[in-house]
Design a protein around this motif. Structure first.
Motif, PDB file in Angstrom:
ATOM      1  N   THR A 119       0.833  -1.205   0.000  1.00  0.00           N
ATOM      2  CA  THR A 119       0.000   0.000   0.000  1.00  0.00           C
ATOM      3  C   THR A 119       0.863   1.249   0.000  1.00  0.00           C
ATOM      4  OG1 THR A 119      -1.810  -1.149   1.122  1.00  0.00           O
ATOM      5  CG2 THR A 119      -1.793   1.258   1.251  1.00  0.00           C
ATOM      6  N   GLN A 120       1.898   1.264   0.814  1.00  0.00           N
ATOM      7  CA  GLN A 120       2.787   2.421   0.862  1.00  0.00           C
ATOM      8  C   GLN A 120       3.550   2.582  -0.442  1.00  0.00           C
ATOM      9  OE1 GLN A 120       3.090   4.746   3.615  1.00  0.00           O
ATOM     10  NE2 GLN A 120       3.923   5.811   1.814  1.00  0.00           N
ATOM     11  N   ALA A 121       4.004   1.471  -1.009  1.00  0.00           N
ATOM     12  CA  ALA A 121       4.742   1.543  -2.272  1.00  0.00           C
ATOM     13  C   ALA A 121       3.876   2.105  -3.383  1.00  0.00           C
ATOM     14  CB  ALA A 121       5.260   0.154  -2.656  1.00  0.00           C
ATOM     15  N   LEU A 122       2.620   1.699  -3.446  1.00  0.00           N
ATOM     16  CA  LEU A 122       1.706   2.228  -4.460  1.00  0.00           C
ATOM     17  C   LEU A 122       1.413   3.702  -4.203  1.00  0.00           C
ATOM     18  CD1 LEU A 122      -0.757  -0.793  -4.733  1.00  0.00           C
ATOM     19  CD2 LEU A 122       0.783   0.029  -6.526  1.00  0.00           C
ATOM     20  N   PHE A 127       2.371   6.689  -6.976  1.00  0.00           N
ATOM     21  CA  PHE A 127       1.399   7.574  -7.616  1.00  0.00           C
ATOM     22  C   PHE A 127       1.199   8.891  -6.868  1.00  0.00           C
ATOM     23  CE2 PHE A 127       0.136   3.264  -9.019  1.00  0.00           C
ATOM     24  CZ  PHE A 127       0.276   3.464 -10.384  1.00  0.00           C
ATOM     25  N   ASP A 128       2.015   9.128  -5.849  1.00  0.00           N
ATOM     26  CA  ASP A 128       1.958  10.373  -5.097  1.00  0.00           C
ATOM     27  C   ASP A 128       0.557  10.618  -4.531  1.00  0.00           C
ATOM     28  OD1 ASP A 128       2.902  12.704  -3.955  1.00  0.00           O
ATOM     29  OD2 ASP A 128       2.557  13.922  -5.747  1.00  0.00           O
ATOM     30  N   VAL A 129       0.041   9.592  -3.882  1.00  0.00           N
ATOM     31  CA  VAL A 129      -1.232   9.705  -3.184  1.00  0.00           C
ATOM     32  C   VAL A 129      -1.011   9.220  -1.749  1.00  0.00           C
ATOM     33  CG1 VAL A 129      -2.606   9.377  -5.272  1.00  0.00           C
ATOM     34  CG2 VAL A 129      -1.999   7.382  -3.879  1.00  0.00           C
ATOM     35  N   ALA A 130      -2.017   9.333  -0.929  1.00  0.00           N
ATOM     36  CA  ALA A 130      -1.929   8.852   0.453  1.00  0.00           C
ATOM     37  C   ALA A 130      -2.243   7.357   0.499  1.00  0.00           C
ATOM     38  CB  ALA A 130      -2.903   9.616   1.337  1.00  0.00           C
ATOM     39  N   ASP A 143      -5.186  10.587 -18.629  1.00  0.00           N
ATOM     40  CA  ASP A 143      -4.490   9.958 -17.517  1.00  0.00           C
ATOM     41  C   ASP A 143      -5.476   9.861 -16.365  1.00  0.00           C
ATOM     42  OD1 ASP A 143      -2.999   9.325 -15.287  1.00  0.00           O
ATOM     43  OD2 ASP A 143      -1.428  10.789 -15.637  1.00  0.00           O
ATOM     44  N   GLY A 144      -5.854   8.636 -16.017  1.00  0.00           N
ATOM     45  CA  GLY A 144      -6.853   8.461 -14.977  1.00  0.00           C
ATOM     46  C   GLY A 144      -6.499   9.147 -13.673  1.00  0.00           C
ATOM     47  N   LEU A 145      -5.208   9.117 -13.313  1.00  0.00           N
ATOM     48  CA  LEU A 145      -4.798   9.751 -12.058  1.00  0.00           C
ATOM     49  C   LEU A 145      -5.009  11.260 -12.091  1.00  0.00           C
ATOM     50  CD1 LEU A 145      -3.620   8.413  -9.501  1.00  0.00           C
ATOM     51  CD2 LEU A 145      -3.674   6.935 -11.517  1.00  0.00           C
ATOM     52  N   GLU A 146      -4.807  11.854 -13.261  1.00  0.00           N
ATOM     53  CA  GLU A 146      -5.054  13.291 -13.391  1.00  0.00           C
ATOM     54  C   GLU A 146      -6.525  13.605 -13.119  1.00  0.00           C
ATOM     55  OE1 GLU A 146      -5.328  16.620 -16.938  1.00  0.00           O
ATOM     56  OE2 GLU A 146      -3.968  14.911 -17.213  1.00  0.00           O
ATOM     57  N   TYR A 147      -7.415  12.749 -13.615  1.00  0.00           N
ATOM     58  CA  TYR A 147      -8.844  12.974 -13.407  1.00  0.00           C
ATOM     59  C   TYR A 147      -9.233  12.692 -11.964  1.00  0.00           C
ATOM     60  CZ  TYR A 147      -9.617  13.958 -18.272  1.00  0.00           C
ATOM     61  OH  TYR A 147      -9.593  14.570 -19.490  1.00  0.00           O
ATOM     62  N   PHE A 148      -8.577  11.721 -11.346  1.00  0.00           N
ATOM     63  CA  PHE A 148      -8.797  11.466  -9.920  1.00  0.00           C
ATOM     64  C   PHE A 148      -8.441  12.699  -9.098  1.00  0.00           C
ATOM     65  CE2 PHE A 148      -6.277  10.481  -6.096  1.00  0.00           C
ATOM     66  CZ  PHE A 148      -7.304  10.093  -5.243  1.00  0.00           C
TER      67      PHE A 148
END
Length: 359
Positions: free
Chosen positions: A69-72, A76-79, A203-208
């Protein structure tokens, strides 16, 4: 004995996995029906798996999976609170449906798209809303926006789409998000994102990060070659992931899967070389099929869709005779997974033989 089964199960179609590969007259057999990675995990990943075996198989895995979980989260620079794991992204999709819908609520997706969407929806007691793809085998986002009702809870956007390999454009997705009510969660399913080379893809992360009602699904099954270990994850707001953990199947993500996923993240640079090879092979197969006159659709995934319509079952049977299993969607088309170069050579040769024989 007569059992009283839950009402509505008669409308649930069992998931059909890719069939095993037949054997041709020369004893060859190529299974290209399940969108599997043709390569074993990288050596460092295999060493991690085998090294973790002692004391793991007889024990329950760490339910929280803190290291992965921490590695992910770092990747992706999320919590860490934004990450929820499951036994493949399909299981996480099921978590989303169970967490966000009540009986009678609606789950929308394009059709044809990932076959599990309607199954997971009906099993949860929700109502699947299938919006036809457009003439180019792409998501019709305008039609999907128009199909939203007060009962809509989730919208899945499979990008690239399975089985057609097509993608939505970033501008189209941005316009779509402006039309979707904030209480509706838009799930961008990026199972095949590693193979996407379209510069116009979102980019899905951008939309998130931009929209509070977006979640993203990723998997280790495809590009990372861990399909047999079953591990995927969602990136979503903490209030969403907290509920996903409540409905998740306990201990579904094995310790071996966690170890393999962690090791895979460590060797992503080496993994990229394999992904690039699959992309080059995809382009080669697509070009060869198109040159033969087959209605192949340009793909951004690790497969190619051939829109053969009424001929689909005959085409699939023809591939069978050449020792190649493909995924047939009767009346619509066939999906051919990109394999190792020699497997792709066999696909091209078989397609040529089928067309020459039909001429």
């Amino acid at each position: 004995m007569t059992h009283a089964f839950r009402p509505g199960l008669d409308r649930v179609a069992a998931y059909k996995p890719g069939k095993p590969a037949p054997v041709d007259g020369a004893g060859r057999s190529f299974k290209l029906s399940s969108n599997e990675n043709p390569f074993d995990p990288l050596p460092a990943v295999l060493r991690s798996i085998t090294g973790a075996l002692p004391g793991v198989v007889n024990r329950y895995p760490n339910l929280a999976a803190p290291e992965l979980t921490q590695a992910l989260a770092d990747r992706f620079d999320v919590a860490p609170e934004n990450i929820a794991l499951g036994a493949g992204s399909v299981e996480v999709a099921g978590q989303l449906i169970h967490a966000l819908t009540a009986p009678g609520d609606e789950v929308m997706f394009a059709w044809r798209s990932f076959e599990a969407y309607p199954i997971l929806t009906r099993v949860a007691g929700a109502v699947p809303v299938e919006v036809p793809l457009d003439a180019d085998a792409r998501h019709d986002l305008a039609a999907m926006a128009g199909a939203v009702t007060e009962r809509t809870r989730l919208i899945f956007i499979c990008n690239p789409n399975n089985p057609t390999g097509t993608v939505v454009g970033a501008a189209q997705l941005a316009a779509f998000m402006q039309l979707v009510p904030e209480q509706v969660l838009v799930v961008i399913d990026e199972a095949y994102v590693h193979f996407d080379r379209d510069p116009g893809s979102p980019d899905g992360l951008e939309y998130f990060r931009r929209y509070p009602n977006v979640a993203v699904l990723h998997t280790f099954s495809k590009a990372y070659g861990l399909a047999g270990l079953r591990i995927g994850y969602a990136i979503a707001r903490p209030e969403v992931t907290a509920h996903l953990r409540k409905v998740a199947l306990p201990f579904a993500v094995s310790q071996l899967a966690q170890v393999a996923a962690l090791a895979s993240l460590d060797v992503e640079a080496e993994l990229t070389e394999r992904i690039d090879l699959i992309v080059r092979e995809r382009e080669r197969v697509y070009a060869a099929l198109a040159e033969l006159g087959l209605p192949a659709v340009r793909s951004e995934a690790n497969f190619v869709w051939i829109a053969t319509g009424a001929r689909s079952e005959a085409i699939a049977a023809g591939f069978d005779l050449h020792g190649i299993s493909v995924r047939c969607f009767p009346g619509e088309g066939v999906r051919v997974t990109i394999g190792a170069p020699e497997e792709n050579d066999a696909v091209i040769a078989a397609a040529h033989s089928l067309l020459v024989g039909a001429a």
